[in-house]
Motif scaffolding. Structure first.
Motif, short mmCIF file in Angstrom:
data_model
loop_
_atom_site.label_atom_id
_atom_site.label_comp_id
_atom_site.label_asym_id
_atom_site.label_seq_id
_atom_site.Cartn_x
_atom_site.Cartn_y
_atom_site.Cartn_z
N ILE A 13 7.26 -1.85 12.80
CA ILE A 13 5.95 -2.64 12.35
C ILE A 13 4.92 -1.57 12.82
CG2 ILE A 13 4.21 -4.38 12.85
CD1 ILE A 13 6.35 -6.22 12.92
N THR A 26 3.79 -8.16 4.39
CA THR A 26 5.31 -8.35 3.97
C THR A 26 5.92 -7.54 3.00
OG1 THR A 26 4.92 -10.27 2.83
CG2 THR A 26 5.51 -10.48 5.32
N MET A 29 6.19 -3.98 3.99
CA MET A 29 7.16 -3.76 4.77
C MET A 29 8.36 -3.51 3.75
SD MET A 29 8.74 -3.30 7.66
CE MET A 29 7.44 -3.29 8.87
N GLY A 33 9.26 -0.15 4.63
CA GLY A 33 9.90 -0.26 5.81
C GLY A 33 11.38 -0.16 5.70
N GLU A 37 12.02 -8.26 5.20
CA GLU A 37 11.07 -9.50 5.55
C GLU A 37 11.86 -10.60 6.02
OE1 GLU A 37 8.16 -12.88 3.34
OE2 GLU A 37 8.85 -11.13 2.27
#
Length: 185
Positions: A13, A26, A29, A33, A37
């Protein structure tokens, strides 16, 4: 696949926040990411709790997406689904999380109304299920897996939608605890 630790999730994060210049949503991410999630929900219970653990305000990522962007994407998915969109369908085909809509508009039905779409019909199957039946299924899956099921494992292998548990018990971890199981950490 190795199991992620809370520290690794928090570091991701923070890394993505540094890259983006703001705490990630989210959707960001999911797009940029390393972890899904669902992994954050399994470890922290909510995206807001994950943001707080990483040192950010739990609502820090809210507002990076405009209402117009949300409604446009909901309309796009609805066009592909002949007008009606459930939360599960949106999560499968939408750009954002259905949870983003419920936080922003107050409920999924309110989000559909804001987009001028038909209200979600009552799901007879889900509404006729008692809490005891849901908890029995959660315990059955735990016995089958030999551990507390994750949200994703219930979604993939359970008799009922994992979203039904979060609607009924307000969070996945609340459902797990109501079933007498230890939440995943």
């Amino acid at each position: 696949m190795t199991k992620s630790t809370r520290t690794e999730l928090i570091n991701e994060i923070q890394r993505l926040a540094d890259e983006l210049g703001h705490p990630p949503s989210t959707t960001e991410m999911k797009t940029h990411g390393e972890y899904s999630e669902v992994t954050y929900y399994n470890h922290f219970g909510s995206w807001g709790d994950a943001l707080e653990a990483a040192g950010f305000d739990r609502d820090a990522s809210r507002g990076t997406i405009t209402d117009e962007e949300l409604i446009n994407d909901l309309e796009r998915v609805a066009a592909d689904e002949d007008g009606y969109v459930s939360m599960n369908t949106y999560d499968e085909h939408g750009t954002y999380s259905a949870e983003t809509f419920t936080r922003r508009f107050g409920s999924w039905g309110d989000a559909l109304e804001a987009a001028g779409l038909p209200a979600e019909p009552r799901r007879d199957r889900d509404t006729q299920i008692s809490d005891d039946e849901l908890l029995d299924e959660l315990q059955r899956l735990a016995d089958e897996l030999g551990k507390t099921p994750t949200f994703a494992e219930m979604q993939a292998s359970g008799a009922y939608s994992a979203a039904t548990y979060t609607k009924r018990f307000e969070s996945w971890n609340n459902a797990v605890e109501a079933a007498g199981l230890e939440p995943n950490t």
